[in-house]
Design a protein around this motif. Sequence first.
Motif, PDB file in Angstrom:
ATOM      1  N   ILE A  26       0.838  -1.206   0.000  1.00 17.88           N
ATOM      2  CA  ILE A  26       0.000   0.000   0.000  1.00 17.88           C
ATOM      3  C   ILE A  26       0.872   1.255   0.000  1.00 17.88           C
ATOM      4  CG2 ILE A  26      -1.685   1.317   1.329  1.00 17.88           C
ATOM      5  CD1 ILE A  26      -2.844  -1.312   2.302  1.00 17.88           C
ATOM      6  N   THR A  27       1.939   1.218   0.804  1.00 16.19           N
ATOM      7  CA  THR A  27       2.851   2.376   0.845  1.00 16.19           C
ATOM      8  C   THR A  27       3.469   2.631  -0.522  1.00 16.19           C
ATOM      9  OG1 THR A  27       3.353   1.900   3.164  1.00 16.19           O
ATOM     10  CG2 THR A  27       4.869   3.355   1.967  1.00 16.19           C
ATOM     11  N   TYR A  28       3.878   1.535  -1.178  1.00 17.20           N
ATOM     12  CA  TYR A  28       4.472   1.698  -2.506  1.00 17.20           C
ATOM     13  C   TYR A  28       3.471   2.279  -3.499  1.00 17.20           C
ATOM     14  CZ  TYR A  28       6.329   0.505  -7.095  1.00 17.20           C
ATOM     15  OH  TYR A  28       6.744   0.570  -8.395  1.00 17.20           O
ATOM     16  N   ARG A  29       2.225   1.797  -3.456  1.00 13.38           N
ATOM     17  CA  ARG A  29       1.216   2.318  -4.377  1.00 13.38           C
ATOM     18  C   ARG A  29       0.934   3.789  -4.128  1.00 13.38           C
ATOM     19  NH1 ARG A  29      -1.841  -1.199  -7.303  1.00 13.38           N
ATOM     20  NH2 ARG A  29      -2.412   0.748  -8.338  1.00 13.38           N
ATOM     21  N   VAL A  30       1.029   4.217  -2.860  1.00 18.94           N
ATOM     22  CA  VAL A  30       0.789   5.620  -2.536  1.00 18.94           C
ATOM     23  C   VAL A  30       1.911   6.501  -3.061  1.00 18.94           C
ATOM     24  CG1 VAL A  30       0.581   7.294  -0.647  1.00 18.94           C
ATOM     25  CG2 VAL A  30      -0.663   5.123  -0.550  1.00 18.94           C
ATOM     26  N   VAL A  31       3.163   6.066  -2.868  1.00 15.15           N
ATOM     27  CA  VAL A  31       4.306   6.909  -3.236  1.00 15.15           C
ATOM     28  C   VAL A  31       4.795   6.626  -4.654  1.00 15.15           C
ATOM     29  CG1 VAL A  31       5.035   7.017  -0.829  1.00 15.15           C
ATOM     30  CG2 VAL A  31       6.034   5.287  -2.327  1.00 15.15           C
ATOM     31  N   GLU A  32       4.184   5.662  -5.348  1.00 11.75           N
ATOM     32  CA  GLU A  32       4.658   5.285  -6.679  1.00 11.75           C
ATOM     33  C   GLU A  32       4.688   6.462  -7.637  1.00 11.75           C
ATOM     34  OE1 GLU A  32       3.641   1.945 -10.155  1.00 11.75           O
ATOM     35  OE2 GLU A  32       2.211   2.368  -8.535  1.00 11.75           O
TER      36      GLU A  32
END
Length: 350
Positions: A26-32
Amino acid sequence: MPAEKNTYDLLKLILNLLLIGLLIVITYRVVEVFIFGFFWAVMVVIATWPLMIKIQQKLFNKRWLSLLVMALILAFVCVIPFILIISSVAQNGHYLIEWARTLSHRELPTLDWLNSIPMFGSELHQKWLDLIHTDGSDLVDTIQPYIGSMIGWLLEQATNISIFIFHAGVMIVFSLLLFLKGERITRDVYLFANRLSKQYGADTVTLAGQSIRAVALGVVVTAITLALIGGISFVLTKMPFPGILTLVLFICCVAQIGPVIVMLGCIVWQFWDGHTLSGIILIIVAIILTTLDSVMRAYLIKKGADLPFLLILFGVIGGVLSFGLMGLFIGPVVLALAYKLFQKWINEQA
């Protein structure tokens, strides 16, 4: 009882791992959406840090004043050119529309110079004469299947430009933050590298910084040189909108698209209007620019990083083909680190 406790601990461990994995995803999808801009900012800050320090020294050692100047420089280089291009196209759009309306009434040039081309020149000239002496229906039938694809490609490029402007804005924000805390971040990076490897950590970070700075220097200086030569040729050949064409040429060189597309369009324009001499001059200039783009960039990068010429050349080409624009820095840096580490390992074994 111990078996039940072990089962409970195992389920707890699995749930914890699942939650951690879900949090990472989820963190990666947010900061992607910000990753490209962040890594771009890292490259820019490493390449321009000496410039920022010199500006700070000139401005009474006030970091916030140097940040303001660097923000203006980055905005001028990355964002404002696209805004100027869009604004210019909007202001001069009626001229382009009027030119397109009168295109069918214009008399096309006969291109008699084609006869001077050996072997196939006369045949090519005859086909051109056959084409312009007809109503153009054959040409329309030929290109009609590709019109939809061309429109789709243009829309895709317009979308890419808007995405690029967004990434440029993100890059400027992250760059200012990195400039603000640059010394502390540098210290933390060296400490982290030493924790990973006390033997190679510091040298690896230093080499990576030198490689990034050398690539940036080679790209920017080469782009400025090509833009100046191209701009002079546009003025001498009386191309319309020479300033905008020079700006587009500079952007294409920085983005590693190269000068060919811009120069080819100008060459076609000159021959279309019957300016044969100007077209030939632009062909010569295009050959010079293409040669300089390959040789000068690689030479400057090699000079800045003291690495083999072929290593840098393969790194630039392979990085761009594999990772896009950011691969321009990733490719040479990865190959440089691998080369130096392998070289040190060989020397230690000897």
